[in-house]
Design a protein around this motif. Structure first.
Motif, short mmCIF file in Angstrom:
data_model
loop_
_atom_site.label_atom_id
_atom_site.label_comp_id
_atom_site.label_asym_id
_atom_site.label_seq_id
_atom_site.Cartn_x
_atom_site.Cartn_y
_atom_site.Cartn_z
N THR A 136 0.85 -1.21 0.00
CA THR A 136 0.00 0.00 0.00
C THR A 136 0.88 1.25 0.00
O THR A 136 0.63 2.21 -0.73
N LEU A 162 -3.18 7.04 12.51
CA LEU A 162 -1.95 6.29 12.80
C LEU A 162 -2.31 4.83 13.06
O LEU A 162 -1.91 4.22 14.04
N GLY A 163 -3.10 4.27 12.15
CA GLY A 163 -3.42 2.85 12.24
C GLY A 163 -2.33 2.07 11.53
O GLY A 163 -1.21 2.54 11.35
N ARG A 164 -2.71 0.89 11.06
CA ARG A 164 -1.70 0.00 10.47
C ARG A 164 -1.16 0.56 9.16
O ARG A 164 0.03 0.45 8.86
N VAL A 165 -2.03 1.22 8.39
CA VAL A 165 -1.56 1.82 7.13
C VAL A 165 -0.89 3.17 7.41
O VAL A 165 0.20 3.45 6.90
N ARG A 185 -6.29 11.17 17.03
CA ARG A 185 -7.18 11.70 18.07
C ARG A 185 -6.86 11.15 19.46
O ARG A 185 -7.39 11.62 20.44
N LYS A 186 -6.01 10.11 19.51
CA LYS A 186 -5.71 9.52 20.82
C LYS A 186 -4.37 10.05 21.34
O LYS A 186 -3.41 10.15 20.55
N THR A 219 -6.01 8.06 5.79
CA THR A 219 -6.23 6.61 6.02
C THR A 219 -7.45 6.41 6.93
O THR A 219 -7.70 5.29 7.38
N HIS A 222 -13.68 7.67 7.43
CA HIS A 222 -14.71 8.51 8.05
C HIS A 222 -14.60 9.88 7.37
O HIS A 222 -13.48 10.29 7.05
N LEU A 242 -6.68 6.87 0.98
CA LEU A 242 -6.47 5.41 0.99
C LEU A 242 -7.60 4.68 1.70
O LEU A 242 -7.70 3.45 1.61
N SER A 244 -11.03 2.95 2.87
CA SER A 244 -11.94 2.13 2.06
C SER A 244 -13.10 2.98 1.54
O SER A 244 -13.46 4.00 2.15
N ALA A 264 -7.88 5.95 -3.77
CA ALA A 264 -6.95 4.93 -4.27
C ALA A 264 -7.15 3.60 -3.56
O ALA A 264 -6.33 3.20 -2.73
N LEU A 267 -4.66 -0.84 -3.52
CA LEU A 267 -3.31 -0.67 -4.09
C LEU A 267 -2.47 -1.95 -4.08
O LEU A 267 -1.77 -2.21 -5.06
P1 NAP Z 1 -6.78 0.91 11.21
O1 NAP Z 1 -5.54 0.26 11.69
O2 NAP Z 1 -8.08 0.55 11.83
O3 NAP Z 1 -6.57 2.51 11.33
C1 NAP Z 1 -7.60 3.40 11.13
C2 NAP Z 1 -7.20 4.76 11.66
O4 NAP Z 1 -8.30 5.64 11.46
C3 NAP Z 1 -6.87 4.77 13.15
O5 NAP Z 1 -5.82 5.66 13.36
C4 NAP Z 1 -8.17 5.29 13.76
O6 NAP Z 1 -7.96 5.99 14.96
C5 NAP Z 1 -8.61 6.27 12.72
N1 NAP Z 1 -10.04 6.54 12.76
C6 NAP Z 1 -11.05 5.69 12.49
N2 NAP Z 1 -12.23 6.33 12.62
C7 NAP Z 1 -11.94 7.60 12.99
C8 NAP Z 1 -12.73 8.74 13.26
N3 NAP Z 1 -14.07 8.70 13.21
N4 NAP Z 1 -12.11 9.89 13.59
C9 NAP Z 1 -10.76 9.94 13.68
N5 NAP Z 1 -9.95 8.90 13.43
C10 NAP Z 1 -10.55 7.74 13.09
O7 NAP Z 1 -7.00 0.68 9.67
P2 NAP Z 1 -5.84 0.45 8.58
O8 NAP Z 1 -5.54 -0.98 8.46
O9 NAP Z 1 -4.75 1.42 8.84
O10 NAP Z 1 -6.62 0.88 7.27
C11 NAP Z 1 -7.04 2.21 7.11
C12 NAP Z 1 -7.97 2.30 5.90
O11 NAP Z 1 -7.22 2.02 4.73
C13 NAP Z 1 -9.12 1.30 5.94
O12 NAP Z 1 -10.26 1.92 5.43
C14 NAP Z 1 -8.64 0.20 5.02
O13 NAP Z 1 -9.72 -0.52 4.44
C15 NAP Z 1 -7.90 1.00 4.00
N6 NAP Z 1 -6.87 0.30 3.21
C16 NAP Z 1 -6.69 0.75 1.96
C17 NAP Z 1 -5.71 0.21 1.17
C18 NAP Z 1 -5.54 0.76 -0.21
O14 NAP Z 1 -4.94 0.11 -1.05
N7 NAP Z 1 -6.05 1.95 -0.48
C19 NAP Z 1 -4.91 -0.83 1.65
C20 NAP Z 1 -5.09 -1.28 2.96
C21 NAP Z 1 -6.09 -0.68 3.75
P3 NAP Z 1 -8.49 5.44 16.36
O15 NAP Z 1 -7.54 4.36 16.76
O16 NAP Z 1 -8.46 6.64 17.21
O17 NAP Z 1 -9.89 4.89 16.11
#
Ligand code: NAP
Length: 299
Positions: A136, A162-165, A185-186, A219, A222, A242, A244, A264, A267
């Motif tokens: 990604t 600052l999640g996994r992506v 936000r945390k 990332t 929302h 990025l 979903s 995007a 990826l």
């Molecule tokens: P993740 O680990 O769950 O991280 C999500 C992040 O968004 C966390 O930092 C979370 O913060 C924050 N968040 C969620 N809801 C929020 C809100 N209402 N207000 C503020 N912050 C919020 O997810 P991930 O694995 O990083 O994936 C992120 C996104 O990328 C997902 O939608 C996933 O499907 C997508 N993705 C896309 C690709 C691509 O190719 N484009 C590839 C992989 C993943 P908190 O911890 O504070 O909730």
């Protein structure tokens, strides 16, 4: 080894080829549905039509990353046939048969709940999400290079979330020489961003923080990049979303304001289908091996 295990692999894209390769290597018996246009033949994998399969002999079912559509159709790039996963099909599998997919939706959730089967969503797993963040990130770098006329080096980049992506993206852009700030936000995330040598900001200050951006990478799944936030960005800012579908950006407003905003999705499957397939293949084979061992123990 997966000797004696019957697996139905239904639909998908190039990523599934790595899954087939790995499962064949582990000696599973594979039935391929939706692969009639695939030239390559795998020893140990048999092509079949969905109506020909005896699902009562299937130990595990592997769906594409996307699972099904909202009306139960299964996407496949290797066939033109329409494949629909029905309640009847699931109900005819043995009770222990697990269904593996990348993600789920209401249709699939309802189907597994009605038939009392177990659905394993691979993309919900931390290991898969973290491994997947590698392609990604590479895809994100590609998109930023393609859509800007300045270097990443020395540009001001905001990463939202600052999640996994988000963590992988922020680190990679930092190493490429960008001035990276990360919105979260945390308080624990603010602390982690600081520890990583990046500039943290609280998402409630987003409007203020976007005023000097060259690139904004979202990332957060929302609506975060609202019209109000976008209105504060310099006109040359590139948004790469990025998250979903439908992403977290007001794309209509961005277009109206002349700010380039790109959604995007998917990826890994685009920039590195082989690696993305290997990530799935490794986790799937591990899960199937565990499942088989567990079943043997309880026999
Ligand atoms: P993740 O680990 O769950 O991280 C999500 C992040 O968004 C966390 O930092 C979370 O913060 C924050 N968040 C969620 N809801 C929020 C809100 N209402 N207000 C503020 N912050 C919020 O997810 P991930 O694995 O990083 O994936 C992120 C996104 O990328 C997902 O939608 C996933 O499907 C997508 N993705 C896309 C690709 C691509 O190719 N484009 C590839 C992989 C993943 P908190 O911890 O504070 O909730």
């Amino acid at each position: 080894m997966l000797t004696g295990l019957n697996i139905a692999l239904i639909g998908g894209d190039a990523r599934q080829l790595e899954v087939i390769r790995k499962l064949v290597e582990l000696d599973a018996k594979i039935f391929l549905v939706g692969f009639d246009q695939l030239d390559h033949a795998f020893t140990g994998a048999k092509k079949a039509k969905i109506e020909e399969l005896n699902f009562s002999e299937i130990d595990a079912m592997i769906l594409p990353v996307s699972g099904t559509s909202l009306d139960g159709q299964i996407e496949t790039v290797f066939s033109n046939e329409k494949i629909v996963l029905t309640e009847e099909i699931l109900a005819s599998t043995p009770e222990y048969c697990r269904i593996y997919s990348g993600i789920s939706n209401q249709y699939l959730d309802d189907l597994v709940s009605k038939t009392n089967r177990t659905l394993v969503q691979l993309f919900e797993r931390d290991d898969v999400a973290i491994y997947n963040s590698i392609p990604t990130v590479e895809g994100t770098i590609m998109m930023v290079i393609q859509h800007t006329d300045f270097t990443i080096h020395n540009s001001t980049v905001a990463v939202l979330g600052l999640g996994r992506v988000g963590m992988s993206v922020a680190r990679a852009f930092h190493h490429l020489g960008a001035k990276v700030k990360v919105g979260a936000r945390k308080t624990k995330d603010i602390a982690r961003i600081t520890e990583m040598g990046l500039t943290p900001f609280h998402l409630q200050n987003l409007e203020e923080e976007v005023k000097d951006l060259d690139v904004c990478i979202n990332t957060i799944p929302h609506p975060i990049l609202t019209a109000k936030v976008i209105s504060k960005m310099p006109p040359h800012t590139l948004i790469v979303d990025l998250a979903s579908k439908p992403g977290g950006t007001d794309f209509r407003y961005a277009e109206k304001r002349g700010i380039k905003a790109l959604l995007a999705p998917g990826l890994p499957g685009i920039v590195a289908p082989k690696t993305a397939g290997q990530i799935l293949a490794n986790v799937l084979s591990q899960l199937l091996l565990e499942e088989l061992a567990h079943r043997k123990e309880s026999c």
